[in-house]
Design a protein around this motif. Structure first.
Motif, PDB file in Angstrom:
ATOM      1  N   ILE A   1      35.429  33.056  31.895  1.00  0.00           N
ATOM      2  CA  ILE A   1      35.875  34.012  32.903  1.00  0.00           C
ATOM      3  C   ILE A   1      36.872  34.956  32.251  1.00  0.00           C
ATOM      4  CG2 ILE A   1      37.740  32.516  33.751  1.00  0.00           C
ATOM      5  CD1 ILE A   1      37.070  33.570  36.612  1.00  0.00           C
ATOM      6  N   ASP A   2      36.798  36.239  32.602  1.00  0.00           N
ATOM      7  CA  ASP A   2      37.698  37.237  32.037  1.00  0.00           C
ATOM      8  C   ASP A   2      37.787  38.392  33.029  1.00  0.00           C
ATOM      9  OD1 ASP A   2      39.292  38.844  30.443  1.00  0.00           O
ATOM     10  OD2 ASP A   2      37.803  39.087  28.857  1.00  0.00           O
ATOM     11  N   GLY A   3      38.983  38.625  33.558  1.00  0.00           N
ATOM     12  CA  GLY A   3      39.135  39.714  34.518  1.00  0.00           C
ATOM     13  C   GLY A   3      40.471  39.687  35.232  1.00  0.00           C
ATOM     14  N   THR A   4      40.438  40.157  36.472  1.00  0.00           N
ATOM     15  CA  THR A   4      41.643  40.300  37.287  1.00  0.00           C
ATOM     16  C   THR A   4      41.425  39.639  38.639  1.00  0.00           C
ATOM     17  OG1 THR A   4      42.078  42.429  36.231  1.00  0.00           O
ATOM     18  CG2 THR A   4      43.251  41.982  38.260  1.00  0.00           C
ATOM     19  N   ILE A   5      42.481  38.996  39.128  1.00  0.00           N
ATOM     20  CA  ILE A   5      42.429  38.330  40.433  1.00  0.00           C
ATOM     21  C   ILE A   5      43.506  38.912  41.338  1.00  0.00           C
ATOM     22  CG2 ILE A   5      42.952  36.180  41.642  1.00  0.00           C
ATOM     23  CD1 ILE A   5      41.592  34.658  39.500  1.00  0.00           C
ATOM     24  N   THR A   6      43.143  39.076  42.612  1.00  0.00           N
ATOM     25  CA  THR A   6      44.095  39.399  43.666  1.00  0.00           C
ATOM     26  C   THR A   6      44.009  38.272  44.688  1.00  0.00           C
ATOM     27  OG1 THR A   6      43.748  41.765  43.359  1.00  0.00           O
ATOM     28  CG2 THR A   6      44.750  41.082  45.431  1.00  0.00           C
ATOM     29  N   GLN A   7      45.159  37.718  45.058  1.00  0.00           N
ATOM     30  CA  GLN A   7      45.148  36.692  46.100  1.00  0.00           C
ATOM     31  C   GLN A   7      45.316  37.392  47.440  1.00  0.00           C
ATOM     32  OE1 GLN A   7      47.898  33.364  45.729  1.00  0.00           O
ATOM     33  NE2 GLN A   7      46.600  32.175  47.102  1.00  0.00           N
ATOM     34  N   THR A   8      44.292  37.323  48.290  1.00  0.00           N
ATOM     35  CA  THR A   8      44.315  38.003  49.581  1.00  0.00           C
ATOM     36  C   THR A   8      44.849  37.109  50.696  1.00  0.00           C
ATOM     37  OG1 THR A   8      42.012  37.427  49.998  1.00  0.00           O
ATOM     38  CG2 THR A   8      42.447  39.565  48.950  1.00  0.00           C
ATOM     39  N   SER A   9      44.810  35.799  50.478  1.00  0.00           N
ATOM     40  CA  SER A   9      45.373  34.801  51.391  1.00  0.00           C
ATOM     41  C   SER A   9      45.478  33.509  50.594  1.00  0.00           C
ATOM     42  CB  SER A   9      44.476  34.613  52.619  1.00  0.00           C
ATOM     43  OG  SER A   9      43.344  33.845  52.290  1.00  0.00           O
ATOM     44  N   PRO A  10      46.169  32.490  51.130  1.00  0.00           N
ATOM     45  CA  PRO A  10      46.203  31.226  50.389  1.00  0.00           C
ATOM     46  C   PRO A  10      44.816  30.658  50.119  1.00  0.00           C
ATOM     47  CG  PRO A  10      47.892  31.217  52.060  1.00  0.00           C
ATOM     48  CD  PRO A  10      47.051  32.450  52.309  1.00  0.00           C
ATOM     49  N   ALA A  11      43.854  30.975  50.971  1.00  0.00           N
ATOM     50  CA  ALA A  11      42.511  30.421  50.820  1.00  0.00           C
ATOM     51  C   ALA A  11      41.574  31.289  50.001  1.00  0.00           C
ATOM     52  CB  ALA A  11      41.898  30.182  52.202  1.00  0.00           C
ATOM     53  N   GLU A  12      41.936  32.552  49.714  1.00  0.00           N
ATOM     54  CA  GLU A  12      40.972  33.450  49.079  1.00  0.00           C
ATOM     55  C   GLU A  12      41.547  34.209  47.889  1.00  0.00           C
ATOM     56  OE1 GLU A  12      37.699  36.894  50.143  1.00  0.00           O
ATOM     57  OE2 GLU A  12      39.368  36.606  51.510  1.00  0.00           O
ATOM     58  N   LEU A  13      40.734  34.233  46.818  1.00  0.00           N
ATOM     59  CA  LEU A  13      41.007  35.046  45.644  1.00  0.00           C
ATOM     60  C   LEU A  13      39.858  36.029  45.495  1.00  0.00           C
ATOM     61  CD1 LEU A  13      41.824  32.205  43.058  1.00  0.00           C
ATOM     62  CD2 LEU A  13      43.441  33.415  44.551  1.00  0.00           C
ATOM     63  N   VAL A  14      40.183  37.277  45.162  1.00  0.00           N
ATOM     64  CA  VAL A  14      39.153  38.268  44.853  1.00  0.00           C
ATOM     65  C   VAL A  14      39.231  38.533  43.351  1.00  0.00           C
ATOM     66  CG1 VAL A  14      38.315  40.609  45.249  1.00  0.00           C
ATOM     67  CG2 VAL A  14      39.246  39.284  47.160  1.00  0.00           C
ATOM     68  N   PHE A  15      38.129  38.284  42.666  1.00  0.00           N
ATOM     69  CA  PHE A  15      38.057  38.405  41.216  1.00  0.00           C
ATOM     70  C   PHE A  15      37.194  39.602  40.848  1.00  0.00           C
ATOM     71  CE2 PHE A  15      35.365  37.629  37.485  1.00  0.00           C
ATOM     72  CZ  PHE A  15      36.325  37.535  36.500  1.00  0.00           C
ATOM     73  N   THR A  16      37.658  40.391  39.882  1.00  0.00           N
ATOM     74  CA  THR A  16      36.858  41.479  39.328  1.00  0.00           C
ATOM     75  C   THR A  16      36.816  41.286  37.815  1.00  0.00           C
ATOM     76  OG1 THR A  16      37.529  42.968  41.101  1.00  0.00           O
ATOM     77  CG2 THR A  16      36.587  43.980  39.134  1.00  0.00           C
ATOM     78  N   GLY A  17      35.619  41.206  37.266  1.00  0.00           N
ATOM     79  CA  GLY A  17      35.475  40.987  35.836  1.00  0.00           C
ATOM     80  C   GLY A  17      34.132  40.367  35.519  1.00  0.00           C
ATOM     81  N   THR A  18      34.132  39.454  34.533  1.00  0.00           N
ATOM     82  CA  THR A  18      32.893  38.847  34.049  1.00  0.00           C
ATOM     83  C   THR A  18      32.999  37.330  34.059  1.00  0.00           C
ATOM     84  OG1 THR A  18      32.530  40.747  32.606  1.00  0.00           O
ATOM     85  CG2 THR A  18      31.264  38.769  32.110  1.00  0.00           C
ATOM     86  N   ILE A  19      31.963  36.693  34.595  1.00  0.00           N
ATOM     87  CA  ILE A  19      31.813  35.238  34.549  1.00  0.00           C
ATOM     88  C   ILE A  19      30.484  34.966  33.856  1.00  0.00           C
ATOM     89  CG2 ILE A  19      31.538  33.107  35.885  1.00  0.00           C
ATOM     90  CD1 ILE A  19      33.105  34.551  38.159  1.00  0.00           C
ATOM     91  N   ARG A  20      30.522  34.135  32.827  1.00  0.00           N
ATOM     92  CA  ARG A  20      29.309  33.791  32.088  1.00  0.00           C
ATOM     93  C   ARG A  20      29.133  32.268  32.121  1.00  0.00           C
ATOM     94  NH1 ARG A  20      29.297  35.116  26.551  1.00  0.00           N
ATOM     95  NH2 ARG A  20      27.089  35.609  26.667  1.00  0.00           N
TER      96      ARG A  20
END
Length: 145
Positions: free
Chosen positions: A76-95
């Motif tokens: 995994i390589d990218g950026t995460i934003t925590q939108t709530s304790p239950a949710e992370l939004v990830f932008t980048g690459t997962i292989r």
């Protein structure tokens, strides 16, 4: 919860002494090393991700888990934003690569994806979990608290 507890909760909520973090302990994304897994490889021997807080409040994330023979993996390589304790939004690459899935070919996902933590789980799980193979094959990619 009886009515006395409900009233006490409402007063605490209105007074600002009860915070969202109190209702979901342990689900705060923190900088540092965290366990990281793909179920095909192992939940018992996790890989690691390094999470670094960026100046804008987002988090950089980079890491991997490899099988003992180094042939199978998740990265995994990218950026995460925590939108709530239950949710992370990830932008980048997962292989991901597992020899018995997708004809042993790498499954690469680039874009924006969501990780959720449900119930008493101690991790956030990738929600767009369909493997490139299709056929109802899913990858459980988990980032632990």
């Amino acid at each position: 919860m009886n009515w006395k507890h409900a009233i006490a909760f409402l007063f605490a909520l209105l007074a600002g002494s009860y915070t969202f973090a109190q209702s979901a302990p342990g689900k705060t994304l923190t900088p540092g090393k965290h366990n990281f897994t793909l179920q095909w490889i192992s939940w018992d021997v996790p890989g690691k991700v390094n999470i670094v807080k960026n100046a804008d409040g987002t988090f950089a994330i980079k890491g991997e888990q490899y099988s003992d023979d180094k042939k199978d993996f998740v990265t995994i390589d990218g950026t995460i934003t925590q939108t709530s304790p239950a949710e992370l939004v990830f932008t980048g690459t997962i292989r991901t690569r597992y020899s018995n899935v997708n004809n042993g070919e790498v499954c690469e996902k680039k874009g924006t994806y969501h990780f959720l933590s449900k119930g008493a789980r101690k991790y956030w799980r990738l929600q767009e979990m369909d493997n490139c193979e299709g056929n109802n094959v899913v990858d459980y990619v988990d980032i632990f608290f």
